[in-house]
Design an enzyme around this catalytic site. Structure first.
Site, PDB file in Angstrom:
ATOM      1  N   ARG A 103     -50.934  10.400  35.393  1.00 25.11           N
ATOM      2  CA  ARG A 103     -50.523  11.694  34.848  1.00 25.11           C
ATOM      3  C   ARG A 103     -49.223  12.140  35.512  1.00 25.11           C
ATOM      4  O   ARG A 103     -49.010  11.877  36.699  1.00 25.11           O
ATOM      5  CB  ARG A 103     -51.628  12.707  35.149  1.00 25.11           C
ATOM      6  CG  ARG A 103     -51.422  14.132  34.644  1.00 25.11           C
ATOM      7  CD  ARG A 103     -51.561  14.249  33.175  1.00 25.11           C
ATOM      8  NE  ARG A 103     -51.720  15.648  32.746  1.00 25.11           N
ATOM      9  CZ  ARG A 103     -51.577  16.041  31.487  1.00 25.11           C
ATOM     10  NH1 ARG A 103     -51.261  15.178  30.541  1.00 25.11           N
ATOM     11  NH2 ARG A 103     -51.757  17.303  31.153  1.00 25.11           N
ATOM     12  N   THR A 376     -49.389  12.185  20.968  1.00 29.34           N
ATOM     13  CA  THR A 376     -50.174  11.484  22.005  1.00 29.34           C
ATOM     14  C   THR A 376     -50.801  10.256  21.349  1.00 29.34           C
ATOM     15  O   THR A 376     -50.733  10.099  20.133  1.00 29.34           O
ATOM     16  CB  THR A 376     -51.225  12.425  22.638  1.00 29.34           C
ATOM     17  OG1 THR A 376     -50.522  13.496  23.256  1.00 29.34           O
ATOM     18  CG2 THR A 376     -52.118  11.780  23.678  1.00 29.34           C
ATOM     19  N   ASN A 396     -46.859  14.567  25.510  1.00 22.42           N
ATOM     20  CA  ASN A 396     -47.255  15.886  25.044  1.00 22.42           C
ATOM     21  C   ASN A 396     -46.797  16.152  23.624  1.00 22.42           C
ATOM     22  O   ASN A 396     -47.202  15.475  22.714  1.00 22.42           O
ATOM     23  CB  ASN A 396     -46.849  16.993  26.011  1.00 22.42           C
ATOM     24  CG  ASN A 396     -47.685  18.249  25.773  1.00 22.42           C
ATOM     25  OD1 ASN A 396     -48.817  18.145  25.319  1.00 22.42           O
ATOM     26  ND2 ASN A 396     -47.142  19.411  26.054  1.00 22.42           N
ATOM     27  N   ASP A 418     -48.721  21.880  29.813  1.00 21.25           N
ATOM     28  CA  ASP A 418     -50.172  21.821  30.004  1.00 21.25           C
ATOM     29  C   ASP A 418     -50.628  22.627  31.215  1.00 21.25           C
ATOM     30  O   ASP A 418     -51.825  22.834  31.417  1.00 21.25           O
ATOM     31  CB  ASP A 418     -50.650  20.369  30.140  1.00 21.25           C
ATOM     32  CG  ASP A 418     -50.764  19.680  28.782  1.00 21.25           C
ATOM     33  OD1 ASP A 418     -50.741  20.376  27.747  1.00 21.25           O
ATOM     34  OD2 ASP A 418     -50.875  18.437  28.749  1.00 21.25           O
ATOM     35  N   SER A 447     -55.294  18.237  31.779  1.00 16.22           N
ATOM     36  CA  SER A 447     -55.204  17.517  30.509  1.00 16.22           C
ATOM     37  C   SER A 447     -56.526  17.602  29.752  1.00 16.22           C
ATOM     38  O   SER A 447     -57.563  17.914  30.339  1.00 16.22           O
ATOM     39  CB  SER A 447     -54.889  16.055  30.816  1.00 16.22           C
ATOM     40  OG  SER A 447     -54.943  15.275  29.649  1.00 16.22           O
ATOM     41  N   GLY A 467     -54.741  14.582  20.212  1.00 15.81           N
ATOM     42  CA  GLY A 467     -55.088  15.800  19.469  1.00 15.81           C
ATOM     43  C   GLY A 467     -55.105  17.056  20.313  1.00 15.81           C
ATOM     44  O   GLY A 467     -55.742  18.038  19.933  1.00 15.81           O
ATOM     45  N   GLY A 468     -54.420  17.041  21.458  1.00  7.53           N
ATOM     46  CA  GLY A 468     -54.308  18.248  22.290  1.00  7.53           C
ATOM     47  C   GLY A 468     -55.676  18.765  22.680  1.00  7.53           C
ATOM     48  O   GLY A 468     -56.570  17.999  23.045  1.00  7.53           O
TER      49      GLY A 468
HETATM   50  O1  DON Z   1     -52.830  16.017  28.203  1.00  8.48           O
HETATM   51  C1  DON Z   1     -53.104  16.725  27.224  1.00  8.48           C
HETATM   52  O2  DON Z   1     -54.173  17.244  27.071  1.00  8.48           O
HETATM   53  C2  DON Z   1     -52.063  16.934  26.145  1.00  8.48           C
HETATM   54  N1  DON Z   1     -50.742  16.782  26.717  1.00  8.48           N
HETATM   55  C3  DON Z   1     -52.324  15.981  25.022  1.00  8.48           C
HETATM   56  C4  DON Z   1     -51.382  16.244  23.874  1.00  8.48           C
HETATM   57  C5  DON Z   1     -51.832  15.692  22.584  1.00  8.48           C
HETATM   58  O3  DON Z   1     -52.887  15.098  22.453  1.00  8.48           O
HETATM   59  C6  DON Z   1     -50.914  15.926  21.444  1.00  8.48           C
HETATM   60  N2  DON Z   1     -51.539  15.561  20.195  1.00  8.48           N
HETATM   61  N3  DON Z   1     -51.759  16.338  19.323  1.00  8.48           N
END
Ligand code: DON
Length: 570
Positions: A103, A376, A396, A418, A447, A467-468
């Site tokens: 990370r 991502t 990100n 984040d 994350s 997917g954030g």
């Molecule tokens: O680490 C994380 O949780 C985010 N930076 C992930 C970002 C992500 O999955 C973007 N996709 N929609």
């Protein structure tokens, strides 16, 4: 001397028999192998890179390095050398399991209030667009680490497919065009980024070739010199110079100090299945295990659809509340992991779930906007020895910070978003955080990435998705589907829904809830937020140990590719 009595002999013989039996059982378990290897990734060229490395005698860990590096080239909007990620590894020979934490870290010059204006308000966009948004990348260090510690092939060989793809280029497809359109303005703001990722300063045409000569040279530098090829020397100087010229705060010391961390994955259990998932600085494992613990109080398959959906939503709400309140980089803050993943905690949280009505999030002790972005990346690999990798990688937001330090080909991440820029203020995914996820020099931002293994007597699942904030609930829905007896095609394609505590609404994909179900959920007090488009890009593999069948699957929402190959390790 007194001789042992016959009864003692008998006990000793019985003990020896038990020991042998245990050894036999455990070696046969360890020796169990899938008949084939498989790779599922978000891009056909990355899947091919992984399969080629397996075919050349590499193991799943070599293939993971090849796939990660290839994705860094062909999916520049999702992950890259300028980003970070988590690689969950299972080594078959000794069942060693580890999470390689690559990370990003906050630069040493980072400060708690760096994204606030003089009035203490968050400056819109500052943690998303431009060099100030970038954490210190972990992907290069992770590739070197995984290849050298776990792989069988030389790093150079594992990086070769990516180097070739960067040098020869790849063709722009529909996903690329959509992502580039979404991030067009910030990409146009950075000359080096626009030169590489746009065509005449506009979204490239389908079929246009993206050639990345500088990135090929950077990959070659890593292939030759390992960590030093990225974090020290000429390349490090170019990175720091470029970042600073673009308003960032990186230093040579930041790069030289970067280290991956090997962390113990988090463990949980659900209906006889062992769950192995990401540890902090990801919130994924904690939230996933907490949700499954809460749900184990119910016979989900005997509930009607509305009640089942309702209790799943209520478990999401509660787990995300814990995420907002307690989670952050455990190297910096005390995270009560044991408590948060305990059954006792789940029972306490679950007590307030009422079957006939939603609990308003404001009624739970302890506060967000709309998550966006389909970026991502995740991939899953198993080799014919049973070694496996689940890896979720990110820069990100699509195309990260949209800045490339000149001469490096490295697209910077915007993972600093984040962090919680200000307690209670939502980030780009609408997530709120508290003190635990405040910015500190050298700290890793919290994350949601959740690479996960699920294992039972029946088989082994390797699962994950981008997917954030919605990553964790997607993995949850996949596991519940597995528990229902469905296969990988179903996990990756089933319609999804999500609740993240705040905002207090249930998002759902087109087709996830029919009219009747929507009505029943509204009657229980849920605020529904239908989404116009789908989300996620799950890449999963299931190895059925009873039948020997290996089934990889790639989310139909993306353009990924899932393959099996008859590849035996020597
Ligand atoms: O680490 C994380 O949780 C985010 N930076 C992930 C970002 C992500 O999955 C973007 N996709 N929609």
């Amino acid at each position: 001397m007194k001789h042992p009595s016959p009864a003692i002999y008998q006990r000793l013989r019985y003990g020896a028999f038990l020991l042998c039996a245990c050894l036999l059982v455990s070696t046969s378990l360890l020796a169990a192998r899938p008949p084939v290897a498989a790779v599922a990734s978000a891009h056909p060229l990355a899947t091919r890179a992984g399969m080629d490395i397996l075919a050349s005698g590499g193991n799943a860990f070599d293939a993971a390095v090849a796939v990660s590096a290839a994705l860094a080239v062909v999916e520049p909007y999702s992950s890259g050398l300028g980003g970070g990620g988590f690689w969950l590894l299972h080594r078959a020979r000794d069942a060693h399991e580890v999470m390689v934490d690559g990370r990003e870290r906050a630069p040493l010059a980072a400060t708690r209030d760096m994204y606030l204006d003089a009035d203490g308000d968050v400056v819109p966009g500052l943690s998303v667009d431009g060099a100030l948004a970038a954490g210190i990348p972990g992907v290069p260090a992770a590739l070197v680490h995984i290849s050298r510690r776990y792989g069988r092939l030389p790093l150079q060989q594992n990086l070769a497919p990516a180097i070739q793809l960067a040098r020869e280029g790849f063709e722009v497809d529909g996903v690329y065009r959509r992502m580039a359109q979404f991030r067009l303005a910030p990409l146009q703001d950075d000359m080096a980024a626009a030169d590489i990722f746009l065509q005449d300063d506009e979204v490239p045409d389908a079929g246009h070739r993206i050639v990345q000569a500088d990135l090929a040279a950077t990959l070659e530098s890593i292939a030759r010199f390992g960590d030093n090829g990225f974090y020290r020397g000429t390349l490090a100087r170019k990175l720091v110079q470029g970042v600073r010229a673009a308003g960032g705060i990186w230093s040579l010391q930041d790069l030289a100090q970067y280290r991956v961390v090997e962390r113990k994955p988090l463990r949980g259990e659900y209906r006889g299945m062992r769950i192995t998932s990401a540890a902090p600085p990801s919130s994924g494992g904690v939230a996933l295990i907490a949700m499954l613990n809460m749900l184990s109080a119910y016979e989900l398959d005997s509930l009607d659809t509305a009640t089942r959906t309702h209790v799943v939503i209520e478990s999401m709400r509660r787990a995300y509340r814990d995420r907002a309140g307690y989670l952050g980089d455990s190297d910096f803050v005390e995270v009560p992991l044991e408590r948060l993943t305990s059954m006792a905690h789940a029972r306490a949280l679950g007590q307030s779930i009422e079957l006939d009505r939603a609990t308003p999030s404001s009624a739970l002790p302890g506060n967000t906007t709309e998550p966006e972005g389909e970026d991502t990346t995740h991939f899953s690999i198993i080799d014919a020895d049973g070694n496996r990798v689940a890896a979720t990688l990110s820069i990100n937001y699509p195309f990260g910070a949209c800045v490339v330090p000149p001469g490096t080909g490295v697209l910077l991440n915007d993972e600093m978003d984040d962090f919680s820029a200000k307690p209670g203020e939502p980030n780009v995914y609408g997530l709120v955080g508290a003190e635990a996820n405040a910015i500190e020099p050298g700290k890793r931002p919290l994350s949601s990435m959740s690479p996960t293994f699920v294992e039972s007597e029946q088989g082994v699942a390797i699962i994950g998705t981008p997917g954030g904030s919605r990553i964790i609930t997607m993995v949850l829905l996949g596991i519940l589907d597995l528990a229902d007896g469905n296969g990988t095609d179903s996990w990756v394609s089933l319609p999804r829904f999500h609740h993240q505590y705040l905002p207090d609404s249930v998002q759902f994909e087109p087709g996830a809830f029919d009219e009747a179900l929507q009505q029943q959920l509204r009657e229980r007090g849920h605020t529904l937020k239908p989404l116009d488009s789908s989300y996620g890009n799950m890449q999963a593999i299931y190895w059925d140990k009873q039948t020997g069948k290996v089934t990889p699957a790639s989310d139909p929402r993306g353009v990924g590719d899932a393959r099996v190959g008859l590849i035996r390790l020597k």
